[in-house]
Enzyme design. Structure first.
Site, PDB file in Angstrom:
ATOM      1  N   HIS A 465       0.787  -1.235   0.000  1.00 22.43           N
ATOM      2  CA  HIS A 465       0.000   0.000   0.000  1.00 22.43           C
ATOM      3  C   HIS A 465       0.821   1.288   0.000  1.00 22.43           C
ATOM      4  O   HIS A 465       0.310   2.346  -0.367  1.00 22.43           O
ATOM      5  CB  HIS A 465      -0.925   0.011   1.218  1.00 22.43           C
ATOM      6  N   TYR A 581     -14.543   5.985   8.784  1.00 21.44           N
ATOM      7  CA  TYR A 581     -13.568   6.429   7.785  1.00 21.44           C
ATOM      8  C   TYR A 581     -14.061   6.017   6.403  1.00 21.44           C
ATOM      9  O   TYR A 581     -14.342   4.849   6.157  1.00 21.44           O
ATOM     10  CB  TYR A 581     -12.218   5.767   8.073  1.00 21.44           C
ATOM     11  N   THR A 594      -5.013  10.590  -0.801  1.00 22.51           N
ATOM     12  CA  THR A 594      -6.355  10.388  -0.255  1.00 22.51           C
ATOM     13  C   THR A 594      -6.676  11.410   0.828  1.00 22.51           C
ATOM     14  O   THR A 594      -5.790  12.081   1.360  1.00 22.51           O
ATOM     15  CB  THR A 594      -6.507   8.981   0.352  1.00 22.51           C
TER      16      THR A 594
END
Length: 778
Positions: A465, A581, A594
């Site tokens: 990630h 979230y 993001t």
């Protein structure tokens, strides 16, 4: 062996009468073709680099400016106002070049100013104002024609730093429904004290960084959220992407892997040349492409740094290389190196199939410690970093590890079939867990992505990630699946198309010499990772009662609809509300990644409570909550989010040694419900209306909180939504299957609110059609 002889370029033998030299024409030919291909690649990269560098102008426009300037020499007009000698050709060319460069910067900054306007995103869907239409026309005008992948990078605006007052106001608004009056008053005091005493100083440094760096968030986000982590990245950080839901183009494992790997090589070639079209909202507004640079040839590498006062500071690095010509394949505990080029070209799908089949047919046993070696990347990072330094810095271990870490990507030929099966209730659950963690030692979790191939022909991806977010991997995966199914194809027997070159050398088996001490570290990492994997409670759920088509008829956002359904499901499951979230992107800004949308709003809470009260005005509350959610999502996309700003203020406070109880409290709050929407149809290579079975199942991630849920969803076409739900077995309060049932009932209950309206519209439409048919009959 014949393969060994073909790998030698020349041989020589010393004889009494001289030296006998034998050249292999085949190898010399391959060397020549490789060189030609390399120079062609450099030439194309240089050309495309120039085109992107001068965009939105073009090299031909320079020639036009030069010709126009040269023509002034003959008509004795001096457009430079005395700056050049009108009799000197070189002087005129230099002035024309300077004027051309000035016009390029003018065009870029004009486009950047236009792209800094975001009023269009706040307008109601389907209702575009005149000012937005004029703005879109200007953006199109200044965007040029046929842009390359990186053409807009210099024209993208910088991510703005929100004001402290706005951020604190929105933060307090976001936590109001989660705190009682006493706790909220305490938080309000902390927030106001921070704003009045310390915020101004921290904000000045942050504004300074925003002027100097291309993005004031992204580098710190990668550094402190991902690379400074000491815990395992398997489950906790990595995510997965599934294959096509209903279609399996071939059930031959080697053939499917051959086509998919070849499609990935085609994608990489276009990526390296910058030939992919940039992603654009509304087909016009460009998105940042920076993250795409590290899709291939990238590995996360652990490392230990010695800091001040003899303390150890752990930090990973992301190593990105260029032009890697091999991949590494794992099968039944063995690692193989497979070369991806021959004679200066990519291996054909049929050639890749043959190489993978050779690996599948190999019956050799793993070397001592080799079977679970990849578990080092699944466990805690510090033991892996120390083992890497101690056991993998010399000899065959270093050479083999270098082969893995420098590979284009990592491929696992799995030995257990997976995939969606409508006859099995838990097939998606098993498939998801296999992609997310597998056996804890059969994926190299540090690679930018591991491609996973199953014996029944299904595929999937496990992605690291830190280097990028899910839409980037999704972009590549859409291209690969479309290319695999609609361009490459298979024979009737399920093999890859094309001839087979049996003269290719066999895949090279990587060698290891792992001492007992190293094997003990490997086993400890495996046991640690297995404990995490066994605790993952996963449930994949296909919601096909309705989809985007019906939600749009309700005149609301599909994402807002689903988010409110998740709030309703969360309350029914836990009987309390929690900090939620939802990930949104900030890629309309340079180097954007993001931002967080805090989906549990006061309006959402009021709606959910109304759903448990039969006498409440539910529909009006739903619309109010949906409008609030859409507005918050738009604010996050346009740089006015809450969490990245507070995160960066916290980082500045740590650098300056400023203690802030408010920032500590904010950064320590747990996200018990973490959600994300998987993007679909970024490339529009497949018409899913014409080919409804060729749809992906989306992807997912592990639970963020020990006692919470992780929910990923993908809106597929008009009539299907797929949910990927994760939690932990160790939590007595969560159950992924149960949560999936709550989502289903919440979706249906909300849809019922619109049923009278939709039924009325259906009747009116039927009456209108009947009336029109009657008129035609008369």
């Amino acid at each position: 062996m014949a393969e060994a002889h073909q790998a030698v370029g020349f041989q020589f033998t010393v004889r009494p009468d001289g030296v006998d030299v034998k050249l292999s024409q085949e190898v010399i030919k391959n060397i020549y073709l490789s060189g030609v291909t390399a120079w062609k690649k450099r030439a194309i990269q240089f050309k495309n680099g120039v085109l992107a560098g001068v965009y939105p102008a073009s090299p031909s426009s320079w020639l036009i400016v030069v010709i126009a300037m040269m023509s002034t020499l003959y008509i004795r007009i001096d457009p430079s106002l005395g700056m050049i000698d009108t009799r000197a050709v070189l002087s005129a060319i230099l002035f024309a070049t300077g004027l051309w460069l000035f016009l390029i910067f003018l065009l870029r900054y004009t486009l950047k100013a236009l792209l800094s306007y975001h009023g269009w995103i706040f307008e109601s869907h389907g209702r575009m104002s005149t000012s937005t239409k004029v703005w879109l026309t200007l953006v199109k005008m200044f965007s040029g024609r046929r842009p390359l992948l990186y053409s807009f990078q210099a024209s993208l605006p910088r991510l703005p730093v929100p004001s402290v007052d706005d951020t604190i106001h929105r933060y307090l608004e976001s936590v109001r429904p989660l705190l009682d009056n006493e706790k909220f008053n305490q938080m309000e005091i902390l927030a106001n004290d921070f704003r009045d005493s310390k915020a101004a100083r921290l904000q000045r440094y942050l504004v300074l960084k925003s002027w100097w760096a291309t993005n004031y968030v992204s580098d710190w986000w990668e550094e402190y959220i991902y690379l400074r982590s000491r815990g395992p990245i398997m489950v906790n950080s990595n995510f997965y992407v599934m294959d096509l839901l209903y279609i399996t183009p071939t059930h031959r494992q080697a053939a499917r892997a051959g086509n998919v790997v070849h499609a990935m090589l085609q994608y990489r070639r276009k990526l390296e040349r910058g030939e992919h079209a940039p992603l654009r909202a509304l087909g016009t507004v460009p998105m940042c492409s920076t993250q795409m640079e590290r899709i291939f040839n990238t590995t996360r590498i652990p490392g230990i740094e010695t800091g001040r006062q003899s303390s150890l500071h752990f930090r990973n690095i992301v190593q990105h290389l260029t032009d890697r010509k091999h991949l590494v394949v794992y099968h039944k505990g063995r690692f193989f190196q497979v070369w991806l080029y021959t004679g200066g070209r990519h291996l054909l799908p049929s050639e890749l199939e043959m190489q993978f089949q050779r690996i599948l047919n190999d019956t050799s046993e793993p070397q001592p410690g080799e079977l679970k070696l990849a578990a080092l990347t699944a466990g805690n990072r510090v033991p892996w970093a120390r083992a890497r330094i101690q056991y993998f810095t010399q000899g065959v271990n270093k050479a083999s590890l270098d082969a893995i870490e420098s590979a284009a990507f990592f491929l696992t030929l799995d030995d257990e079939p997976q995939g969606y099966d409508s006859a099995k209730s838990n097939s998606l659950d098993s498939y998801a867990k296999s992609l997310l963690h597998g056996k804890c030692y059969d994926r190299w979790f540090d690679k930018s992505f591991t491609l996973i191939s199953y014996p029944n022909g299904k595929m999937g991806v496990n992605a690291e990630h830190s280097w990028a977010d899910a839409p980037i991997v999704g972009h590549m995966w859409e291209y690969v699946l479309a290319t695999d199914c609609f361009h490459l194809g298979y024979t009737e027997e399920g093999h890859c198309k094309g001839d087979v070159n049996k003269g290719l050398p066999f895949p090279n088996r990587l060698q290891w010499q792992l001492p007992e001490e190293c094997q003990e570290v490997i086993e400890a990492s495996y046991l640690s990772a297995k404990q995490i994997a066994d605790d993952v409670d996963f449930h994949g759920y296909l919601f096909n009662e309705f989809g985007k088509g019906l939600i749009k008829k309700c005149r609301t956002s599909p994402d807002a609809f689903i988010q409110l359904a998740l709030q309703l499901a969360q309350f029914r499951d836990q009987r309390v509300f929690c900090l939620t979230y939802e990930s949104s992107m900030t890629r309309m800004f340079r180097d954007g990644r993001t931002e967080t949308v805090r989906s549990c709003t006061s309006e959402a809470v009021a709606f959910v409570r109304a759903m448990e009260d039969p006498g409440a005005t539910r529909l009006a509350l739903f619309r109010k909550a949906a409008d609030k959610h859409q507005n918050m999502y738009r604010l996050a996309m346009t740089g006015s989010g809450i969490d990245r700003h507070l995160f960066c203020l916290y980082i500045v406070s740590k650098y300056l040694g400023v203690d802030s109880p408010f920032l500590k409290q904010v950064l320590s709050e747990p996200w018990k419900l973490s959600t994300s929407q998987t993007p679909q149809q970024q490339l529009n290579l497949v018409d899913i209306n014409k080919f409804p079975k060729y749809v992906g199942a989306g992807g997912g991630f592990g639970p963020v909180a020990d006692d919470g849920y992780g929910v990923s969803y993908i809106i597929i076409g008009e009539n299907l939504i797929t949910f990927h739900i994760s939690s932990k077995f160790s939590s007595p309060d969560t159950d992924s299957y149960r949560f999936g049932q709550h989502i289903q009932s919440a979706m249906l209950d909300i849809q019922e609110l619109f049923k009278p309206i939709n039924d009325k519209k259906t009747v009116e439409l039927a009456n209108h059609v009947q009336l029109e048919n009657g008129k035609k009959h008369i």
